[in-house]
Design an enzyme around this catalytic site. Sequence first.
Site, PDB file in Angstrom:
ATOM      1  N   GLY A  46       0.742  -1.213  -0.136  1.00  0.00           N
ATOM      2  CA  GLY A  46       0.242   0.099  -0.012  1.00  0.00           C
ATOM      3  C   GLY A  46       0.811   1.242   0.118  1.00  0.00           C
ATOM      4  O   GLY A  46       1.632   1.409  -0.700  1.00  0.00           O
ATOM      5  N   TRP A 115       5.410  -1.608   0.234  1.00  0.00           N
ATOM      6  CA  TRP A 115       5.408  -0.704   1.469  1.00  0.00           C
ATOM      7  C   TRP A 115       5.314  -1.778   2.669  1.00  0.00           C
ATOM      8  O   TRP A 115       6.046  -1.091   3.893  1.00  0.00           O
ATOM      9  CB  TRP A 115       4.037   0.006   1.498  1.00  0.00           C
ATOM     10  CG  TRP A 115       3.674   0.344   2.879  1.00  0.00           C
ATOM     11  CD1 TRP A 115       2.369  -0.224   3.564  1.00  0.00           C
ATOM     12  CD2 TRP A 115       4.047   1.383   3.632  1.00  0.00           C
ATOM     13  NE1 TRP A 115       2.191   0.435   4.670  1.00  0.00           N
ATOM     14  CE2 TRP A 115       3.097   1.432   4.941  1.00  0.00           C
ATOM     15  CE3 TRP A 115       5.161   2.187   3.773  1.00  0.00           C
ATOM     16  CZ2 TRP A 115       3.364   2.211   6.007  1.00  0.00           C
ATOM     17  CZ3 TRP A 115       5.534   2.952   4.850  1.00  0.00           C
ATOM     18  CH2 TRP A 115       4.570   2.946   5.874  1.00  0.00           C
TER      19      TRP A 115
END
Length: 325
Positions: A46, A115
Amino acid sequence: MTKRRILYPSIEPTRTGMLDVGDGHQLYWEQCGNPDGKPVVFLHGGPGGGASPDHRRQFDPDRYNILVFDQRGCGRSTPYASLEANTTWHLVEDIERLRTEVAQVDKWMVFGGSWGSTLSLAYAQTYPDRVTELVLRGIFLFDQYEVDWLYKEGGASAVFPDKWEEFIGLVPPEEHGNLVEAYRRRLTSDDVAVQLAAAKAWSKWEAETVTLLPSPETIDHFTSDDVAVAIARIENHYMAAGGWLEEGQLLRGAEKLRDIPGVIVQGRYDMCTPPKAAWALHKAWPEAELVIVPDGGHLYNEPGVLDGLVRATDRFATEHSPRST
């Protein structure tokens, strides 16, 4: 020829719930596998992406006690797409609360990609005594080079020039010098139509660069109304703040990982998180094994990348039993 590993069979969670972490946020979590197995937490990509059932299939359910969850503002966590009290350091403390209040274990293995690799490193450097091993994919250190690679001319734009023109076409030329800020204004607009158009354009750029051969299904998923807004708003929020990390912070902190076994799996043709960061991390943390997948890109489920990840989880399940941690 060595047979490549595949995902373990799909299993249903044995426990689910919502954890109130304060600041108005509640995190959705799922636990599955062997309750007496090796504890592991999966940190999704993300920011704003969310976890999926396939993410828990990278672990042998007979040997692992698996926890997956949706980070603040995304997936099934609430409130949706919220930027309030949503920083790297809020998430680090959320992981620690999940360890103590949900998993109720002394230590656990941490597994994160993209991420999720950033967040894994930030957590492990904050709580090194709580991490037994690290398995990382697609390293993103949140240094300015990596942000510029994605959102300034000359990085991913050189590989995807047609998609880049579409991405920058949403904003006038005078705003092209700082696309993150240009998109931030639109993604936080009070006009829902403006916000949704920016979210779809931002998320489509990611979907089209996340793999060299994006499928229509991948693009449809990233640009659907219920996914695009959380991905775009939260990811842009993090990019604008440099992930709340100082330049080079995660490399300087690598010395705190010296006693933690690790595997870094990196696709050679990863255009989202290029191998440069994985190589720099490996040099700063030489105790970790670096696996460069010669025909791999960014996504975890590309065959060679998945092979490296599952081999790592199998290895750590064998070398480090729950009793030895």
